[in-house]
Design an enzyme around this catalytic site. Structure first.
Site, PDB file in Angstrom:
ATOM      1  N   GLU A  53      43.921  47.936  49.158  1.00 56.18           N
ATOM      2  CA  GLU A  53      43.522  48.479  50.398  1.00 56.18           C
ATOM      3  C   GLU A  53      44.721  48.547  51.460  1.00 56.18           C
ATOM      4  OE1 GLU A  53      42.331  45.721  48.944  1.00 56.18           O
ATOM      5  OE2 GLU A  53      40.337  46.237  47.786  1.00 56.18           O
ATOM      6  N   PHE A  75      36.879  44.636  53.397  1.00 63.93           N
ATOM      7  CA  PHE A  75      38.496  44.953  53.075  1.00 63.93           C
ATOM      8  C   PHE A  75      39.364  45.889  53.733  1.00 63.93           C
ATOM      9  CE2 PHE A  75      35.865  44.101  49.092  1.00 63.93           C
ATOM     10  CZ  PHE A  75      36.086  42.630  49.033  1.00 63.93           C
ATOM     11  N   ARG A 108      24.719  53.129  51.495  1.00 63.67           N
ATOM     12  CA  ARG A 108      24.994  54.267  50.453  1.00 63.67           C
ATOM     13  C   ARG A 108      23.871  54.002  49.392  1.00 63.67           C
ATOM     14  NH1 ARG A 108      25.734  51.581  46.064  1.00 63.67           N
ATOM     15  NH2 ARG A 108      26.036  53.609  44.973  1.00 63.67           N
TER      16      ARG A 108
HETATM   17  C1  LIG Z   1      40.065  42.759  48.015  1.00 65.63           C
HETATM   18  C2  LIG Z   1      38.833  43.380  47.313  1.00 65.63           C
HETATM   19  N1  LIG Z   1      38.912  44.810  47.029  1.00 65.63           N
HETATM   20  C3  LIG Z   1      37.470  45.221  46.281  1.00 65.63           C
HETATM   21  C4  LIG Z   1      36.679  44.476  45.638  1.00 65.63           C
HETATM   22  C5  LIG Z   1      35.306  45.126  45.244  1.00 65.63           C
HETATM   23  N2  LIG Z   1      35.490  44.873  43.650  1.00 65.63           N
HETATM   24  C6  LIG Z   1      34.863  43.958  43.171  1.00 65.63           C
HETATM   25  S1  LIG Z   1      35.067  43.843  41.451  1.00 65.63           S
HETATM   26  C7  LIG Z   1      36.277  44.939  41.542  1.00 65.63           C
HETATM   27  C8  LIG Z   1      36.863  45.561  40.330  1.00 65.63           C
HETATM   28  C9  LIG Z   1      37.925  44.348  40.118  1.00 65.63           C
HETATM   29  O1  LIG Z   1      38.706  44.753  38.920  1.00 65.63           O
HETATM   30  P1  LIG Z   1      38.346  43.623  37.628  1.00 65.63           P
HETATM   31  O2  LIG Z   1      38.146  42.311  38.197  1.00 65.63           O
HETATM   32  O3  LIG Z   1      39.204  44.063  36.434  1.00 65.63           O
HETATM   33  O4  LIG Z   1      37.051  44.243  37.319  1.00 65.63           O
HETATM   34  P2  LIG Z   1      36.240  43.848  35.863  1.00 65.63           P
HETATM   35  O5  LIG Z   1      37.110  43.579  34.728  1.00 65.63           O
HETATM   36  O6  LIG Z   1      35.282  42.857  36.183  1.00 65.63           O
HETATM   37  O7  LIG Z   1      35.246  45.024  35.592  1.00 65.63           O
HETATM   38  C10 LIG Z   1      36.412  45.580  42.766  1.00 65.63           C
HETATM   39  C11 LIG Z   1      37.102  46.682  43.202  1.00 65.63           C
HETATM   40  C12 LIG Z   1      36.858  43.012  45.888  1.00 65.63           C
HETATM   41  N3  LIG Z   1      36.052  42.324  45.369  1.00 65.63           N
HETATM   42  N4  LIG Z   1      37.711  42.658  46.561  1.00 65.63           N
END
Ligand SMILES: Cc1ncc(C[n+]2csc(CCOP(=O)(O)OP(=O)(O)O)c2C)c(N)n1
Ligand SMILES: [Mg+2]
Lengths: 343, 284
Positions: free
Chosen positions: A86, A111, A194
């Site tokens: 971010e 964020f 959304r």
């Molecule tokens: C700082 C932050 N930015 C965005 C999010 C929103 N978010 C939640 S899970 C995720 C994906 C993160 O990647 P990963 O943990 O590798 O996902 P997964 O393997 O579980 O699909 C995002 C962008 C968050 N929780 N925290």
């Protein structure tokens, strides 16, 4: 107050239909009988971008969860996936703006307001750059707990010079506000609903104007001044209270900064009427305190002044309807509280 | 603290593969409570958690706040379903609370938080924070002359955050040999496959360049994991250790493995029984 985590919870028998579940992030806030429109921000931006080549879309791994994927699909060459970073997102948006583009950047409200704040402050706002920051999950719109509940985002951005702040109510307003903020040069923070977003304000012949508060209905006994999704609740509450002969008006304030002081003073100046400010935000530093400041500075004092807002606390995890009830911002709670204040 | 309903003695001899299998089953049952969610991550990371809780970690299930424990930090709040499954299997949480996952007034919220759940060391969910907290705990443990390790599980999506690399550089600079990072490379994040969202490869040399002892293993291969955790614990070098685990989303339930967009998996009501059946068929 929560019990100690080492204490096993008392298991009441599950209520009829089971225990309420934490709603998913991707779920819509719309009630089952509400009219809705899908992805109003993504659709409006994709359409607007057809005639404005300077618009670019940027996100931090949340295009799907901010409806920016609609723009990305329509204009793939103008979409920038910056990864879940971010701070980078805001810095890069500043860079794009310096080169003459108009970035619409999306993430969750927590964020942008927390992690990326310094980048928004120094790289974007201090230079008054033309960046539109559009953020999902404003206030209490997820049951995931404090990590995702942006209960203080308005307070954070209100303190930021140059920043325009918009908290739209429904799909109708989001579409119009998307165009209006593109027409307004300078940094903007817009809260976003959304997915399938409720449609309400079209019935009131409403048009969004940046910087303008609008009286949606007048009322003799009480005026609710509200922003964001609380305007939906205020309108519902006013309808319910009218059945009991309680005459409640609603003034919608979608632009939190700069505030439409003239309209607020006019509305508050009507004698003998309770004024309630309702917001999907902590009671600290949001619309309520902003309005109180405007009135006091002008020496305009309503018959009584009350706030409907979230408590100054880290909120619980759980199902959204449960939490809206618990923290007093659900429509039944608004009705109950207004009735209580009117005595 | 109520231990698991299962007679402990009967379970003491379970193999790591059986532990992993049971963790998967707990996770599927929790997933069914919500009907959707982070099931694929949980199934993918179960082998890592089995090796962590039943081979590597020094901990006391009956006393999750025991001062001498190895710390296990879950940076990825949404993986809470996976950690709850492991904590249930380890006897830290009672199995009969499983059906409260993500429900009102539960100790098992959708996003992991320290204040809610025994065994949950930190509040994750704002991604990219865990490794920084781990650096501080590792420094604090050294100050206390403690011999405990700090394990931190984080995700490939978190590699996008600058804060992770600040912490990585710090851990290398402080030579934190009591810090063991575990990164789940499942090649998935919210908007799609991780390497396409922001390419973080080559990952192993990045950590090496930051001063870490780095290993990369198949995170669904229990023997390889045991060897990697042993190497990380026993290494006699003043460096933090990273175990990069390549895992398969939804591992163990092939029809879910095949789903492309599985960060937040929607599973139809009738598919849960099917998933449990498929898992049952693959019981070790
Ligand atoms: C700082 C932050 N930015 C965005 C999010 C929103 N978010 C939640 S899970 C995720 C994906 C993160 O990647 P990963 O943990 O590798 O996902 P997964 O393997 O579980 O699909 C995002 C962008 C968050 N929780 N925290
Ligand atoms: Mg991932």
């Amino acid at each position: 107050m929560r019990r100690s985590k080492y204490e096993r919870p008392v298991r009441e028998p599950a209520p009829e239909g089971g225990r309420a579940k934490t709603s998913a992030m991707i779920a819509s806030i719309a009630g089952p009988d509400q009219r809705t429109k899908p992805a109003p921000f993504g659709e409006a931006l994709a359409t607007l971008a057809q005639s404005r080549p300077q618009i670019v879309g940027m996100t931090a791994d949340l295009s799907k969860y901010t409806d920016l994927h609609v723009f990305a699909k329509a204009h793939p060459d103008r979409f920038y996936q910056m990864g879940m970073a971010e701070q980078l997102l805001m810095g890069a948006a500043a860079g794009m703006a310096r080169e003459g583009f108009q970035p619409f950047v999306t993430t969750y409200a927590v964020f942008a307001s927390r992690r990326a704040y310094d980048f928004i402050c120094m790289a974007i706002a201090e230079e008054n750059l033309d960046v539109k920051i559009v953020c999902a999950l404003p206030g209490l719109t997820t049951g995931y707990g404090p990590s995702h509940q942006a209960t203080e985002d308005l307070a954070i951005f209100r303190g930021l010079p140059n920043m325009t702040i918009i908290d739209p109510c429904d799909a109708h307003e989001i579409e119009q506000a998307t165009v209006a903020i593109a027409d307004h040069p300078g940094p903007v923070y817009m809260r976003l609903l959304r997915g399938h977003v409720p449609l309400v304000l079209d019935e009131y012949g409403y048009r969004f104007e940046l910087g303008k508060a609008k009286v949606l209905r007048d009322g003799r006994d009480c005026m609710i001044v509200s922003t964001g999704l609380m305007t939906m609740g205020a309108l519902e509450a006013a309808t319910l209270l009218a059945r009991d002969g309680v005459d409640v008006g609603v003034t919608h304030v979608p632009t939190i900064k700069p505030l439409d002081e003239a309209t607020l003073l006019e509305v508050a100046g009507r004698t003998g009427r309770l004024m309630v400010v309702a917001e999907n935000h902590t009671i600290v530093g949001g619309l309520g305190e902003a309005v109180a400041g405007v009135l006091l500075r002008a020496g305009v004092i309503p018959a009584a002044f009350k706030q409907i807002a979230l408590p100054d606390a880290f909120l619980d995890a759980g199902a959204l309807p449960t939490l809206h009830d618990r923290y007093g911002i659900s429509t039944p709670k608004v009705v109950e509280r207004v009735r209580g204040w009117l005595g | 603290m109520t231990p698991n309903d299962d007679p402990g003695a009967a379970r003491a001899n379970l193999s790591l593969a059986e532990r992993a299998w049971r963790i998967r089953r707990h996770a599927l049952r929790m997933g069914e409570v919500q009907g959707q969610g982070y099931i694929a991550q949980a199934l993918g990371i179960s082998d890592v958690l089995a090796v962590s809780y039943f081979h590597a970690l020094n901990h006391r299930p009956e006393d999750p706040a025991w001062e001498g424990r190895d710390r296990f930090l879950l940076s990825i709040g949404h993986y809470a379903i996976a950690l709850y499954a492991a904590l249930i299997e380890a006897g830290v949480l009672p199995e009969d609370e499983l059906d409260s996952y993500g429900s009102d007034d539960s100790r098992l919220p959708m996003s992991g938080m320290a204040a809610y759940t025994p065994g949950m060391e930190i509040t994750g969910g704002s991604l990219g924070q865990g490794l920084s907290v781990a650096v501080g705990m590792a420094l604090g443990l050294k100050r206390k002359r403690s011999r405990s390790f700090v394990y931190t599980l984080f995700s490939d999506g978190e590699l996008d955050e600058g804060s992770v690399w600040e912490a990585a550089m710090s851990a290398g600079s402080w030579k934190l040999d009591n810090l063991i990072g575990i990164v789940d490379v499942n090649n998935m994040q919210a908007d799609g496959p991780s390497r396409g969202v922001l390419n973080f490869e080559p990952l192993l040399p990045k950590f090496e360049a930051f001063g870490w002892h780095a290993q990369r293993v198949d995170g669904n291969d229990i023997e390889a994991l045991v060897a990697a955790f042993d190497a990380a614990r026993n290494l006699d070098e003043p460096r933090p250790r990273i175990i990069i685990c390549d895992t398969k989303m939804a591992k163990g339930v092939p029809f879910l493995e095949a789903r492309e967009r599985n960060h937040f998996l929607r599973v139809e009501p009738d598919e849960w029984a099917q998933a449990l059946d498929v898992l049952e068929a693959g019981r070790p």
